[in-house]
Design an enzyme around this catalytic site. Structure first.
Site, short mmCIF file in Angstrom:
data_model
loop_
_atom_site.label_atom_id
_atom_site.label_comp_id
_atom_site.label_asym_id
_atom_site.label_seq_id
_atom_site.Cartn_x
_atom_site.Cartn_y
_atom_site.Cartn_z
N ASP A 32 22.90 33.10 -1.47
CA ASP A 32 24.33 33.42 -1.49
C ASP A 32 24.65 34.68 -0.66
OD1 ASP A 32 24.44 31.37 -3.47
OD2 ASP A 32 24.09 32.86 -5.05
N GLU A 239 32.74 25.64 -4.65
CA GLU A 239 32.40 27.06 -4.92
C GLU A 239 32.16 27.75 -3.58
OE1 GLU A 239 28.81 26.82 -7.31
OE2 GLU A 239 27.62 26.04 -5.66
O1 FUB Z 1 23.44 31.48 -7.02
C1 FUB Z 1 24.10 30.96 -8.15
C2 FUB Z 1 25.19 30.03 -7.73
O2 FUB Z 1 24.65 28.99 -6.93
C3 FUB Z 1 26.23 30.66 -6.84
O3 FUB Z 1 27.14 31.47 -7.51
C4 FUB Z 1 26.79 29.43 -6.25
O4 FUB Z 1 27.63 29.63 -5.15
C5 FUB Z 1 25.54 28.66 -5.89
O5 FUB Z 1 24.99 29.08 -4.68
#
Ligand code: FUB
Length: 340
Positions: A32, A239
């Protein structure tokens, strides 16, 4: 889930792939990546993946991260420095578990680290921590940002200096539980032929520690000006929000989650609406796809992650970088993380 690619299959894929770029660091797992240029240097604010031994589920419980490290580099391709622990969950008074994808910002001599974590009732909120240095250590505020919820904050500074936060994630990110404006523990989604759940955007206050307004929906429209629908899994928001500017336009990019793309949409205001334009990054090894985009020394870069270093383990990812190219009309050339 029917959608999580079987782990053995991922590991077999890892053996066969040739990768476009190498992990920035190999002694820890990172994911991320939110990249920023501060004082002429590149700083990357990633999640710090660990093997916590939590079984995989649809809520992402296996992403059980407990601290953040900041990475920096003077040049892309040059040496990468890991500055050690910048914030530990034990120093976040309100947090219970799961430090997910963070972002950072700088204003008036202070660096701000924004991060999602579940509180002691297992509800995601966004926290903020401050430091005089871009690499921390960061000191967390005693409470999460008032009125914040869900995951994956991305903070963007507009050309007039105003900061905005983009936030949200469905499924394990809990955005679907806030449709009434307050938290409902049940997971409900609009029907497939209805507009999809949208990420949220809010102006930050001058102190950078609170919202200056109630977060509002950020519209992502199709080519006919209609909102993307819940059933449009290849294009709808899941997301990993990110916003950057290029040639006077605002680019909102995000992950489509269960279809594994990094997609983007273009608009004329930080609030949108944004019109869907295409795919920036094709699916990578591992379930999640999460990125950031930054201009550095006249070139544009895409920071992303994949699970190549761990041999395909979805919750053990590594941050990578590759150059990003625009077409003359402002559209972005799709990146494929694997080479033939
Ligand atoms: O790394 C945890 C979660 O997985 C992140 O918040 C999301 O965007 C995904 O990458």
């Amino acid at each position: 889930t029917t959608d999580v690619v079987d782990s053995t299959e991922q590991e077999a894929m890892a053996d066969e792939q040739r990768f476009l770029s190498d992990p920035l660091v190999t002694d820890i797992y990172t994911a991320d990546p939110s990249a920023h240029v501060f004082n002429g240097k590149l700083y990357i604010y990633p999640s710090h993946d660990i093997e916590a031994g939590v079984p995989e589920d649809d809520l992402g419980s296996h992403f059980d991260m407990r601290d953040y490290h900041v990475l920096s580099m003077d040049s892309v391709g040059g040496q990468v420095t890991d500055h050690g622990v910048a914030l530990d969950i034990k120093d976040v008074p309100w947090a219970g578990r799961q430090l997910w994808a963070p972002d950072a910002a700088f204003k008036n001599g202070t660096y701000y680290l924004y991060f999602p974590a579940k509180d002691k009732d297992d509800i995601f909120h966004i926290g903020v921590a401050t430091s005089a240095s871009p690499t921390g250590p960061f000191k967390a505020q005693p409470q999460p940002i008032k009125g914040s919820y869900s995951i994956d904050p991305a903070v963007f500074q507009d050309k007039d200096g105003q900061f905005y936060m983009y936030v949200g994630g469905i499924w394990g990110g809990q955005l679907q539980r806030w449709q009434t404006g307050s938290y409902q523990p049940e997971d409900t989604y609009p029907a497939d032929d209805q507009p999809a759940l949208m990420p949220k955007v809010a102006k930050l206050s001058n102190d950078m520690l609170s919202f200056a307004e109630t977060p509002r929906d950020l519209q992502i429209l199709d080519e006919n000006g209609k909102p993307l629908l819940t059933g449009d899994n290849d294009r709808r928001f899941f997301e990993a929000s990110w916003v950057h500017m290029y040639n006077g336009k605002y680019y909102f990019s995000y992950s489509t989650g269960d279809t594994h793309y990094i997609a983007y949409a273009i608009g004329d205001s930080p609030y949108g609406p944004f019109t869907y334009k295409g795919v920036i990054l094709n699916p990578v090894l591992g379930w999640t796809n999460h990125h950031s985009i930054v201009e550095f020394n006249g070139k544009w870069y895409l920071f992303y992650h994949d699970s190549s270093l761990s041999g395909g383990k979805t919750h053990l990812r590594s941050v990578k970088v590759t150059e990003l190219h625009y077409n003359p009309d402002g559209t972005i050339q799709t990146v494929d993380a694997y080479v033939e």
